[in-house]
Design a protein around this motif. Structure first.
Motif, mmCIF file in Angstrom:
data_model
loop_
_atom_site.group_PDB
_atom_site.id
_atom_site.type_symbol
_atom_site.label_atom_id
_atom_site.label_comp_id
_atom_site.label_asym_id
_atom_site.label_seq_id
_atom_site.Cartn_x
_atom_site.Cartn_y
_atom_site.Cartn_z
ATOM 1 N N THR A 112 0.832 -1.207 0.000
ATOM 2 C CA THR A 112 0.000 0.000 0.000
ATOM 3 C C THR A 112 0.865 1.255 0.000
ATOM 4 O O THR A 112 0.591 2.209 -0.747
ATOM 5 C CB THR A 112 -0.927 -0.004 1.220
ATOM 6 N N GLN A 115 2.487 1.732 -3.435
ATOM 7 C CA GLN A 115 1.545 2.170 -4.461
ATOM 8 C C GLN A 115 1.028 3.584 -4.217
ATOM 9 O O GLN A 115 0.655 4.279 -5.165
ATOM 10 C CB GLN A 115 0.383 1.182 -4.544
ATOM 11 N N LEU A 116 1.002 4.024 -2.951
ATOM 12 C CA LEU A 116 0.633 5.414 -2.686
ATOM 13 C C LEU A 116 1.651 6.376 -3.297
ATOM 14 O O LEU A 116 1.291 7.468 -3.749
ATOM 15 C CB LEU A 116 0.539 5.658 -1.181
ATOM 16 N N PHE A 120 -0.571 6.235 -6.999
ATOM 17 C CA PHE A 120 -1.615 7.229 -6.749
ATOM 18 C C PHE A 120 -1.450 8.495 -7.587
ATOM 19 O O PHE A 120 -2.438 9.035 -8.089
ATOM 20 C CB PHE A 120 -1.646 7.566 -5.256
ATOM 21 N N LEU A 254 -7.325 10.335 -1.326
ATOM 22 C CA LEU A 254 -6.201 9.872 -0.511
ATOM 23 C C LEU A 254 -6.692 9.330 0.827
ATOM 24 O O LEU A 254 -6.210 8.300 1.310
ATOM 25 C CB LEU A 254 -5.212 11.009 -0.300
ATOM 26 N N ARG A 257 -8.232 6.001 0.192
ATOM 27 C CA ARG A 257 -7.203 4.989 -0.070
ATOM 28 C C ARG A 257 -6.514 4.572 1.220
ATOM 29 O O ARG A 257 -6.179 3.402 1.404
ATOM 30 C CB ARG A 257 -6.170 5.539 -1.067
ATOM 31 N N LEU A 258 -6.298 5.507 2.127
ATOM 32 C CA LEU A 258 -5.712 5.147 3.415
ATOM 33 C C LEU A 258 -6.651 4.245 4.207
ATOM 34 O O LEU A 258 -6.215 3.322 4.894
ATOM 35 C CB LEU A 258 -5.392 6.415 4.220
ATOM 36 N N ALA A 261 -6.248 0.683 3.234
ATOM 37 C CA ALA A 261 -4.829 0.317 3.205
ATOM 38 C C ALA A 261 -4.604 -1.178 3.353
ATOM 39 O O ALA A 261 -3.632 -1.723 2.816
ATOM 40 C CB ALA A 261 -4.077 1.071 4.311
#
Length: 335
Positions: A112, A115-116, A120, A254, A257-258, A261
Motif C-alpha cells: 500500500t 503504491q501510494l 496514486f 487519498l 485509499r488510506l 490500506a
C-alpha cells in the motif's frame, strides 16, 4: 398630502425576520416532507437496497469472529449461528499469536505504501496531460484507449504480462535470440511489488483519472485566461490554478485509499502466489482465504476481516481529522 416617509429596515430587523421564517420551514410534518421528497427517495431506493442487501445485512455475520462457527450445527444458517460455540476473542488471540498473520499485514502495508507513492499520482498526471490536449477527438480517443484495460479481468491482465515478460514471453525470446541474458521478472519475489504496481497502473490508472478529469472540468476557464493575460506561464497556471482546483478531490481520494490500506486485492495476488512464493505474495486477503476459508476456520477468517475493517475505519477517521487541521473538508465536514 405627501406620502409617508419610507423607513428602511435596519439589519437587526432583517435578521430577526429571517430567524422567524426559518423555524417555520423546519416545522414540516413527516407526511408533508414525505409528499415533498418522495421522488428523491424513490431515486435513492435502488442504491439503498443494494447497500442493505450486500453490505449491512452481511455485516451481521461478523458475529462469527467471536464463535467457533460450525455451519453444520443446525438445520439452517440461523441455527448454525445460534448453536455454534461462543469463544469470545479466541480467534483474535489465534491471529495475533500467528507470525504468518503479521507477515501478511506487513506485506499488505508495504504494498500500500509503495503504491501510494508510485501509483496514486499517475491518474492525476494523466488527467492533467489529457486535459491539455486541444483536439476533442484526439482526447476522446486517448481517454478510451487508456481506460479500456479497466474492463479486463485480472486473469487476462496476468496472462498478458506473462506472455510479454515471462520466461517464454515475447521479450525473453527476443533477448535470447540476440544472445542477451533474460531477466527474471514474473517469478522474482524481490521485484514482485514493482510487477504488481505496473499491472495495477496499466489496468486501472486510466479509469482512476476520470474523477480528476471531472474536477478539472469544474475549474473556471476564466482563471486561466486572466492568469495568461497577466503573463503567467504554463507551469505557474498549473501550480496556482490546476493543482488547487484538484486538491479537494486529491485529499478525498487519498483519505479513502488510506482507509483501504489493508485491502490491496485478491485475484491479482492469488494468481501469482505460486510463482513468487507465499513470503512475497501473501497479503491479508489471501491469508483469509488460505488460513480461514480453505481449511474451514470460518471464525479465524471472519476475525481477520473484522480486524481489517476496524483498522480501516480508524485510518479514515484519523486522516480526516488531519485534513480538517489543514483546512480541507475531507470525506465529511467538521462539525
Amino acid at each position: 398630502m405627501s406620502a409617508p416617509p419610507i423607513v428602511a429596515e435596519s439589519a437587526p430587523d432583517t435578521k430577526r425576520k429571517k430567524a422567524k421564517v426559518s423555524p417555520q420551514r423546519q416545522q414540516l410534518s413527516f407526511g408533508a416532507r414525505l409528499r415533498r421528497d418522495w421522488p428523491l427517495l424513490l431515486m435513492c431506493f435502488p442504491a439503498m437496497a443494494l447497500l442493505a442487501v450486500f453490505h449491512y445485512l452481511p455485516a451481521l455475520g461478523n458475529v462469527i469472529a467471536f464463535q467457533d462457527y460450525n455451519p453444520f450445527a443446525g438445520d439452517n444458517p440461523l441455527e448454525a449461528f445460534l448453536y455454534s460455540e461462543w469463544i469470545g476473542f479466541g480467534n483474535f488471540e489465534y491471529l495475533f499469536k500467528n507470525p504468518s498473520f503479521w507477515d501478511a499485514v506487513v506485506n499488505t502495508l508495504s504494498i500500500t505504501a509503495f503504491q501510494l507513492v508510485f501509483y496514486f499520482p499517475i491518474p492525476i498526471i494523466l488527467a492533467i496531460l489529457l486535459n491539455s490536449i486541444m483536439s476533442p477527438r484526439l482526447r476522446s480517443l486517448v481517454q478510451s484507449v487508456v481506460y479500456l484495460p479497466h474492463f479486463f479481468s485480472w486473469v487476462l491482465v496476468v496472462s498478458l504480462f506473462q506472455m510479454m515478460l515471462g520466461g517464454a514471453g515475447l521479450i525473453a525470446q527476443t533477448l535470447r535470440q540476440s544472445g542477451m541474458a533474460v531477466p527474471d521478472i514474473m517469478t522474482n519475489p524481490d521485484t514482485f511489488v514493482f510487477l504488481i504496481t505496473s499491472q495495477a497502473v496499466w489496468k486501472d490508472a486510466g479509469w482512476g483519472m476520470i474523477v480528476f478529469l471531472a474536477a478539472l472540468a469544474a475549474i473556471d476557464p476564466s482563471l486561466y485566461e486572466a492568469s495568461a493575460a497577466d503573463g503567467a506561464g504554463r507551469w505557474r497556471r498549473l501550480w496556482h490554478i490546476t493543482l488547487p482546483g484538484l486538491r479537494p478531490v486529491i485529499v478525498l481520494l487519498l483519505i479513502l485509499r488510506l482507509g483501504d490500506a489493508l485491502n490491496v486485492g485478491f485475484e491479482q495476488f492469488v494468481l501469482q502466489r505460486e510463482a513468487v512464493g507465499r513470503d512475497a505474495a501473501e497479503v491479508l486477503d489471501t491469508y483469509v482465504y488460505y488460513q480461514g476459508i480453505a481449511v474451514q476456520q470460518w471464525g479465524v477468517g471472519a476475525a481477520a476481516g473484522l480486524f481489517k475493517a476496524v483498522v480501516g475505519l480508524l485510518l479514515i477517521i484519523g486522516a480526516n481529522k488531519i485534513a480538517h487541521r489543514f483546512g480541507e473538508q475531507g470525506i465529511y465536514s467538521k462539525s
